[in-house]
Write an enzyme that holds these catalytic residues in place. Sequence first.
Site, mmCIF file in Angstrom:
data_model
loop_
_atom_site.group_PDB
_atom_site.id
_atom_site.type_symbol
_atom_site.label_atom_id
_atom_site.label_comp_id
_atom_site.label_asym_id
_atom_site.label_seq_id
_atom_site.Cartn_x
_atom_site.Cartn_y
_atom_site.Cartn_z
ATOM 1 N N SER A 99 0.824 -1.206 0.000
ATOM 2 C CA SER A 99 0.000 0.000 0.000
ATOM 3 C C SER A 99 0.860 1.260 0.000
ATOM 4 O O SER A 99 1.582 1.519 -0.952
ATOM 5 C CB SER A 99 -0.969 -0.041 1.177
ATOM 6 O OG SER A 99 -1.847 1.057 1.141
ATOM 7 N N ASP A 243 -3.532 6.331 -3.184
ATOM 8 C CA ASP A 243 -2.397 5.773 -2.454
ATOM 9 C C ASP A 243 -1.692 4.747 -3.340
ATOM 10 O O ASP A 243 -2.053 4.555 -4.502
ATOM 11 C CB ASP A 243 -2.838 5.205 -1.101
ATOM 12 C CG ASP A 243 -3.752 3.997 -1.212
ATOM 13 O OD1 ASP A 243 -4.303 3.755 -2.314
ATOM 14 O OD2 ASP A 243 -3.933 3.280 -0.209
ATOM 15 N N ASP A 245 -1.428 1.458 -3.715
ATOM 16 C CA ASP A 245 -2.131 0.374 -4.411
ATOM 17 C C ASP A 245 -3.478 0.843 -4.955
ATOM 18 O O ASP A 245 -4.268 0.036 -5.443
ATOM 19 C CB ASP A 245 -2.293 -0.852 -3.509
ATOM 20 C CG ASP A 245 -3.050 -0.575 -2.220
ATOM 21 O OD1 ASP A 245 -3.078 0.584 -1.772
ATOM 22 O OD2 ASP A 245 -3.612 -1.535 -1.640
ATOM 23 N N ASP A 247 -6.289 1.799 -3.778
ATOM 24 C CA ASP A 247 -7.610 1.412 -3.276
ATOM 25 C C ASP A 247 -8.248 2.550 -2.488
ATOM 26 O O ASP A 247 -9.444 2.523 -2.215
ATOM 27 C CB ASP A 247 -7.563 0.118 -2.452
ATOM 28 C CG ASP A 247 -6.689 0.207 -1.212
ATOM 29 O OD1 ASP A 247 -5.918 1.191 -1.082
ATOM 30 O OD2 ASP A 247 -6.754 -0.704 -0.370
#
Length: 453
Positions: A99, A243, A245, A247
Amino acid sequence: MAADLSQIVKAYDVRGVVPDQWDESLAELFGAAFVRVTQADAIVVGHDMRPSSPGLSAAFARGAAALGADVTLIGLCSTDQLYYASGDLDLPGAMFTASHNPAQYNGIKMCRKGAAPVGQDTGLAEIRELVEQWSEQGAPAPAATPGTIGERDTLTDYAAHLKSLVDLTAIRPLKVVVDAGNGMGGHTVPTVFDGLPLDLVPMYFELDGTFPNHEANPLDPANIVDLQARVRAEGADLGLAFDGDADRCFVVDERGEPVSPSAITALVAARELARHPGGTVIHNLITSWSVPEVVRENGGTPVRTRVGHSFIKQEMAATGAIFGGEHSAHYYFADFWNADTGMLAALHVLAALGGQEGTLSALVAQYDRYAGSGEINSTVDDQAARAAAVRAAYEGQDGVTLDELDGLTVTAQDWWFNLRASNTEPLLRLNVEARDEATMSKVRDEVLGVVRG
């Protein structure tokens, strides 16, 4: 010797420094353990742009195939694109990402078919036990017939699915600056936004897991400074920041001012309730008072829950909720297998803004009703003792109620605060909200005085 996984297996995922804390040999065991615990005969695997991600995800696939599971590799993807693949293909999935963590980290977010989360209570503890056992005693015996490993591109289907859930046909042209932070938004945004009447100004779309421009964590105000300046310079209608990743999605208005994720939760909740009248909406206990108010005003039922995606997803499944939002900018949709997708929330914001003539700041003003502190972290020696001191300071006060659904929440007529211990660091996290700025500042300073005293 068995690997020590206590540092890398967290409440909801695996995360640690590569290769110091884990490597491809452990990733291979995780792949085998994932198949054993989920009893899957086929899985789907994706990864982000970190330098270690291709090798780790390939090792995981080898471990899974060795135990007989057919593996579909979808390659570079955002976490919500992996959830899409798990839901659409009805397969358990694994996403390799850390992440917003720094470049040397990597991790695995795992789900059962239909994107149902795998956490400590839903399989992660058993996966950890198997990996520890096999790292000591040797890998498990391979299946008589190993599984196959194949590839599939899901990006266009993912984009089409998202656009089928939000009507963007009639929106006016909008100028939007997107900061992908060198993360997976640079991969997904061009395809998702293709064909929409958007003048897209891309920032840091080059996939680079060393994050040369800034940390891919828009929750930290320092990381959206570039986006804010660019929105103002371009005279854009809004800015979006993803961010690492991709999501989570953060929004800034036409003035370059951050829009509270609680206001976005309320805005999307109102739109989802228009599509699903009378529905239930989940919100965690640090979202603004405005969220349950807006849900009720739009004929819905708000349900308050603990912080964390596994709690939100469990509650959504249990209540049949249509939508859920967290103040960390995670947004969950029943139409997306109860999984979180910042991209779908972004499309809702574009549809809401583009469906009328006003500015974004004017549009969200109706959803942003109170003064909030944001999350304030305090490093403490003894989390329990400091939290108990705060509890003692407010217990028994007239007109004040206390609850411990998640940490300590203290509520009065004109303000509330929540104090929670971090699971991973020696921190107490404080969120305060009040009907006006002066009251919020007063309560915030009082609580911090006790926490840090």
